[in-house]
Design an enzyme around this catalytic site. Structure first.
Site, PDB file in Angstrom:
ATOM      1  N   ASP A 102      10.188  14.305  12.408  1.00 22.85           N
ATOM      2  CA  ASP A 102       9.658  14.285  11.053  1.00 22.85           C
ATOM      3  C   ASP A 102       8.142  14.416  11.093  1.00 22.85           C
ATOM      4  OD1 ASP A 102       9.771  14.205   8.337  1.00 22.85           O
ATOM      5  OD2 ASP A 102       9.898  12.028   8.191  1.00 22.85           O
TER       6      ASP A 102
ATOM      7  N   GLY B  76      10.859   2.290   4.106  1.00 24.26           N
ATOM      8  CA  GLY B  76      10.493   0.902   3.845  1.00 24.26           C
ATOM      9  C   GLY B  76       9.226   0.795   3.043  1.00 24.26           C
TER      10      GLY B  76
ATOM     11  N   GLY C   3       7.695   4.222   1.546  1.00 24.35           N
ATOM     12  CA  GLY C   3       8.106   5.479   2.147  1.00 24.35           C
ATOM     13  C   GLY C   3       9.611   5.562   2.174  1.00 24.35           C
ATOM     14  N   GLY C   4      10.087   6.598   2.833  1.00 20.80           N
ATOM     15  CA  GLY C   4      11.516   6.790   2.921  1.00 20.80           C
ATOM     16  C   GLY C   4      12.195   5.649   3.643  1.00 20.80           C
TER      17      GLY C   4
ATOM     18  N   VAL D 225       5.304  -0.625   2.822  1.00 22.20           N
ATOM     19  CA  VAL D 225       4.242  -0.896   3.773  1.00 22.20           C
ATOM     20  C   VAL D 225       3.180  -1.784   3.123  1.00 22.20           C
ATOM     21  CG1 VAL D 225       2.540   0.109   5.302  1.00 22.20           C
ATOM     22  CG2 VAL D 225       4.641   1.352   4.814  1.00 22.20           C
TER      23      VAL D 225
ATOM     24  N   LYS E  70       5.329  -2.834   8.060  1.00 21.82           N
ATOM     25  CA  LYS E  70       6.418  -2.132   7.376  1.00 21.82           C
ATOM     26  C   LYS E  70       7.583  -3.084   7.225  1.00 21.82           C
ATOM     27  CE  LYS E  70       6.936   2.130   7.673  1.00 21.82           C
ATOM     28  NZ  LYS E  70       7.090   3.509   8.035  1.00 21.82           N
TER      29      LYS E  70
ATOM     30  N   ILE F 264       0.814  -1.216   0.000  1.00 25.13           N
ATOM     31  CA  ILE F 264       0.000   0.000   0.000  1.00 25.13           C
ATOM     32  C   ILE F 264       0.845   1.262   0.000  1.00 25.13           C
ATOM     33  CG2 ILE F 264      -2.124  -0.910   1.007  1.00 25.13           C
ATOM     34  CD1 ILE F 264      -1.116   0.085   3.724  1.00 25.13           C
ATOM     35  N   GLY F 265       2.149   1.130   0.161  1.00 22.89           N
ATOM     36  CA  GLY F 265       2.935   2.357   0.118  1.00 22.89           C
ATOM     37  C   GLY F 265       4.403   2.079   0.234  1.00 22.89           C
TER      38      GLY F 265
END
Ligand SMILES: *[C@@H]1O[C@H](CO)[C@@H](O)[C@H](O)[C@H]1NC(C)=O
Ligand SMILES: *[C@@H]1O[C@H](CO)[C@@H](O)[C@H](O)[C@H]1NC(C)=O
Ligand SMILES: *[C@@H]1O[C@H](CO)[C@@H](O)[C@H](O)[C@H]1NC(C)=O
Ligand SMILES: *[C@@H]1O[C@H](CO)[C@@H](O)[C@H](O)[C@H]1NC(C)=O
Ligand SMILES: *[C@@H]1O[C@H](CO)[C@@H](O)[C@H](O)[C@H]1NC(C)=O
Ligand SMILES: *[C@@H]1O[C@H](CO)[C@@H](O)[C@H](O)[C@H]1NC(C)=O
Ligand SMILES: *[C@@H]1O[C@H](CO)[C@@H](O)[C@H](O)[C@H]1NC(C)=O
Ligand SMILES: *[C@@H]1O[C@H](CO)[C@@H](O)[C@H](O)[C@H]1NC(C)=O
Length: 872
Positions: free
Chosen positions: A808, A679, A676-677, A681, A695, A673-674
């Site tokens: 962050d 890993g 990111g910076g 997900v 993740k 589903i995604g």
């Protein structure tokens, strides 16, 4: 003729007046224009100092301007006026008579330019406390300077130390708190023998402090803290007889205090904390002007010299985490307006000095983890200024003076792990600010006073392992802030008060091992944030209230009571299977080891269950067989093999309702589903329909391997699964807050890690605001999201054992649950990702015992209080 001659004086007079009124404006109209153009390049909406900087106002009347007698500009004083913009140094330095330029404490930005060199008459320069960028220019021509402030102003790069060499009249040199490149101690400074004030904290100094520091005999303030200084404190320093303040904390200094240090008899503030200094304090004996002595986190040993008991000005003393022994001088702190003592984590013995609050000003008594004996002196019972008493882990005994419980400003009372006896007195009703009582592991007895309810700031009560008895007072329901109530291992009897259900902030209740009877109050089911409920080892009876099904518990323990009836279905899950043992009267439809319950008609349901089980089993076998064939065909399932082949190690932080394999099976491209910076997900759905967000992080150089077509991004910086990673995960795991996403477990192998989080169906706030998945968020919802996120952050900073800095925070890291309640996510992963590539370890600032180090609060207050809501 004679008449004409007589006129001369008058004429001369006339001309002189004429020239005064006429020539001056001509000569300095340039300066007026200059000031007006300076005004035009700056912005000052709030205080409006520039209001009267107008063409028809005489420039000497401008706010902040002082003129020479000839009308030229001598001083510009604009400090602390909330001004922003780029400073036009070229224009400023065209004011040829300018002697003072004071711009400190504003929001100036941009570079300080070379033009500054044209200000050759300057003797006072303050550009400190602004937001400049870039390096500081060479300013060799400013040889008249006496005061030079550029501290805390955003400068970077190499500081041009050689330009300081020309400033032989310098009295103040303040360059600290800038990110200058590392440099050895600049020798040029050692020639500035008029210096009074040298502030070079936190500006990249490394190597040793030169012996010749002793040349600077006029110094009254020497601050070199928070650098990378090594070696010993040079004996040259003992020549600085005028020294009033010496700050050396947070360096890597070693050795003993130099012989002759005791000659610094003007010293009032001495801080050499957080170094590797050792030896004893005999050199301190003669420093009887000391106001503040801070030597925490070193290796000092020996006894505290008796003379300290006679220091009349002493206000703060902090010696925690050293190796001191012996007794504290009994008259310590009895003279001045004594404030804080922290001598925790040493091997002190003997009694607590009784008179530190003699003047009624004391705020902190922190002596954790020593071998103090005797009681808490009666004198402290009237110390109304006190905010923190932390005396845990000693050998203290006796009864705590009654007044202590009710001190009006007290925030933390920590007397745990001693041999105290007696009871909590009803004075506690006066403790309006008390947030935390830790009285665990003592010999307290008696009843909990009714008016504990008047201590309405309480967040945490830990009375575990004592001999408290009697009923838990019903008034406890008034404690609306209480989050943590630990009464285990006492002799409380009677029933659990129904009013407990009104303590809306409760997250953790432990009443295990008491003599509690009666039934479990239905009201507990309405506690919105309860995550841990341990009532084991009591004599509770009756049914388990169905209302408890509403709770989202990580820990549930009702074992070894006399409960009867059916375990509510939602609690009848494997994760809780140990939670009900030792209650012979309980039955369950689906938990093993429990007798089946009988339905209303009295018919056994067992055959029914059996049938369903059989059916399920058949389906499972069929499906797995089909799946097996399918997988076998698709032999390109490289990653699944590689995942399954690994040997995995699961660390769980909450009760798990899934297995390692459930998760591993879900790591496939279809579930991605995604990315990111830090890993990839996956959304992993269990057979019962619950979703988890998993993740996947690679931690070794296999990081560029393909996982089902997606490159796993642990950011090109592969490395072994680091200690930091594990520490980080552990920190995250201990976080329990409604506004922080819950981490269930980590599953790690040699080359990758899986972090299993709760799944947030509404995605991130960023998605909601910007993408096609946009949904309308009304202002009320937005407000709630902002508030919730702020609460989560507050908890991270102040609520956990170890403060966590997210670093962050952004809308894409704020996830929304099904009701659009926000949860902060993805924290620390930035660090996990960087742990191997940089040495930056500031992401998680570890507190030690949760006590505040006195002094320098804003600079290095690393000791945040443990308990939420208590920030002092
Ligand atoms: C830092 O600079 C300000 C002026 O900008 C000055 O008032 C202050 O004393 C300086 N701090 C130190 C420690 O020198
Ligand atoms: C600074 O001092 C050096 C020698 O001490 C000298 O040569 C130089 O001219 C000075 N610079 C200025 C700009 O005054
Ligand atoms: C301390 O000062 C005294 C008197 O000024 C001097 O005689 C002595 O040598 C000094 N001690 C050290 C170790 O510098
Ligand atoms: C306290 O004293 C006991 C014996 O008297 C010793 O075993 C223990 O290590 C001491 N504790 C500390 C923290 O110094
Ligand atoms: C606490 O209770 C006692 C009696 O039980 C009463 O005298 C006292 O005033 C109470 N204190 C407060 C602050 O309510
Ligand atoms: C103390 O608490 C009791 C019951 O919780 C309440 O009735 C009373 O008003 C409180 N007293 C004060 C002084 O707040
Ligand atoms: C509940 O408390 C008892 C007593 O401290 C403890 O032995 C037990 O392990 C606790 N239950 C859980 C699930 O932690
Ligand atoms: C003493 O320590 C307290 C707490 O850290 C601080 O607020 C106070 O300013 C200090 N007082 C002096 C005189 O340094």
């Amino acid at each position: 003729m004679a008449a004409l001659f007589n006129c001369w004086p008058a004429l001369i007079h006339f001309f002189s007046i004429f020239s005064f009124f006429l020539l001056f404006p001509v000569a300095f109209s340039d300066e007026l224009q200059t000031l007006l153009s300076i005004k035009s390049s700056l912005s000052n909406p709030t205080t409006n100092v520039f209001q009267n900087w107008e063409p028809n106002t005489p420039l000497c009347k401008f706010t902040g301007i002082t003129c020479n007698s000839d009308g030229s500009v001598k001083e510009i004083e604009l400090s602390n006026q909330k001004i922003s913009g780029f400073v036009p140094f070229d224009k400023i330095c065209s004011l040829t008579s300018l002697e003072k330029l004071s711009l400190g404490y504003n929001s100036f930005s941009g570079q300080v330019t070379d033009d500054l060199n044209k200000c050759v008459s300057l003797n006072y320069l303050d550009v400190g406390n602004n937001e400049f960028t870039g390096s500081f220019p060479d300013v060799s021509s400013l040889s008249e300077l006496t005061h030079f402030y550029a501290n805390n102003s955003g400068f970077t790069g190499k500081f041009p130390w050689n330009s300081v060499a020309n400033m032989s009249n310098l009295i103040v040199l303040s360059l600290g708190d800038n990110q200058f490149d590392r440099t050895p101690f600049p020798e040029v400074i050692l020639k500035l023998n008029k210096l009074n004030w040298l502030y070079l904290s936190s500006c990249g100094l490394e190597g040793e402090i030169p012996e010749e520091i002793g040349n600077l005999k006029e110094l009254i303030n020497l601050e070199l803290s928070m650098n990378y200084l090594t070696g010993e404190i040079p004996s040259g320093i003992t020549k600085l007889k005028k020294l009033w303040q010496l700050e050396l904390y947070e360096n890597q200094l070693t050795g003993k205090l130099p012989v002759g240090f005791g000659n610094l008899t003007s010293l009032e503030y001495f801080d050499a904390s957080t170094n590797n200094l050792y030896g004893d304090l005999s050199e301190i004996r003669k420093l009887n002007q000391l106001v503040s002595l801070q030597l925490l986190q070193n290796q000092f040993s020996g006894e505290v010299p008796a003379e300290l008991g006679e220091f009349k000005k002493l206000v703060n003393i902090s010696l925690y985490t050293n190796k001191f022994t012996g007794q504290l001088p009994q008259k310590l702190g009895s003279w001045g307006n004594f404030d804080f003592i922290d001598v925790s984590e040493n091997s002190f013995t003997g009694p607590i000095p009784p008179d530190m609050c003699k003047m009624g000003t004391m705020r902190g008594l922190l002596i954790l983890q020593n071998n103090f004996t005797g009681g808490i002196p009666e004198t402290y019972a009237s110390c109304t200024s006190m905010t923190r008493i932390r005396v845990s882990k000693n050998s203290l005994s006796g009864v705590i003076p009654a007044g202590i419980w009710g001190l009006p400003k007290l925030e933390i009372l920590d007397v745990a792990m001693n041999e105290f006896e007696g009871t909590i007195t009803s004075d506690i009703g006066n403790a309006k600010t008390l947030g935390e009582i830790d009285a665990a592991n003592n010999r307290f007895s008696g009843e909990l006073p009714f008016n504990i309810s008047n201590a309405s700031s309480l967040v945490k009560i830990d009375l575990s392992n004592n001999q408290f008895s009697g009923e838990i007072p019903g008034s406890i329901g008034e404690l609306k802030k209480i989050g943590n109530l630990n009464l285990q291992y006492n002799k409380f009897s009677g029933s659990i008060p129904y009013s407990l259900g009104s303590c809306v902030s409760l997250s953790d209740i432990n009443m295990a091992n008491n003599l509690l009877s009666g039934s479990i109050p239905v009201s507990l089911g309405s506690l919105p944030t309860l995550t841990s409920l341990n009532l084991s080892e009591n004599q509770l009876s009756g049914q388990i209230p169905k209302s408890l099904s509403n709770l989202k518990l990580n820990l549930l323990d009702f074992s070894n009571n006399q409960l009867t009836g059916e375990i509510p279905n939602s609690l009848s899950i494997d994760a809780y299977k140990g939670s009900f043992s030792g209650n012979n009267g309980l039955c369950s439809q689906n938990l093993k080891n429990f007798r089946r319950c009988y339905g209303e008609a009295g018919k056994p349901r067992e055959w029914y269950t059996l049938l369903i089980c059989l059916l399920v089993a058949v389906i499972v076998v069929l499906v797995s067989f089909a799946g097996y064939l399918f997988l076998k065909k698709k032999s390109s399932k490289e990653h699944e093999r590689s995942l399954k082949q690994n040997s995995w190690n699961t660390k769980s932080f909450h009760i798990l309702t899934f297995t390692e394999d459930d998760i591993l099976d879900g790591i496939k491209h279809d579930n991605l589903i995604g990315k990111g910076g830090s890993g990839s997900v996956y959304r992993v759905q269990l057979s019962d329909g619950t979703d988890f967000a998993v993740k996947h992080i690679w931690t070794s150089d296999s990081g560029n391997r393909k996982i089902s077509g997606t490159t796993s991004p642990i950011l090109g910086k592969p490395g072994k699964k680091s200690k930091e990673f594990e520490a980080e995960v552990e920190t995250l795991s201990s976080i329990r807050h409604v506004n922080v996403v819950k981490l269930y477990c980590s599953i790690t192998s040699d080359d990758s890690s899986l972090l299993v989080y709760e799944y947030m169906p509404n995605g991130s706030l960023w998605d909601r605001l910007h993408t096609c998945k946009k949904m309308s968020l009304d202002w009320e919802t937005r407000y709630e999201i902002a508030l919730g996120a702020a609460k989560g952050l507050e908890y991270l900073h102040h609520g956990c054992d170890k403060p966590v800095i997210h670093r962050d925070v952004k809308s894409s890291n704020i996830l929304l649950d099904e009701f659009c309640k926000p949860r902060i996510a993805d924290f620390g992963l930035a660090k996990i990702a960087q742990a191997d590539s940089t040495k930056d370890t500031t992401h998680v600032i570890a507190g030690t015992h949760g006590y505040i180090a006195p002094g320098k609060i804003d600079l290095r207050n690393r000791q945040l209080p443990i308990s939420s809501n208590i920030v002092s």
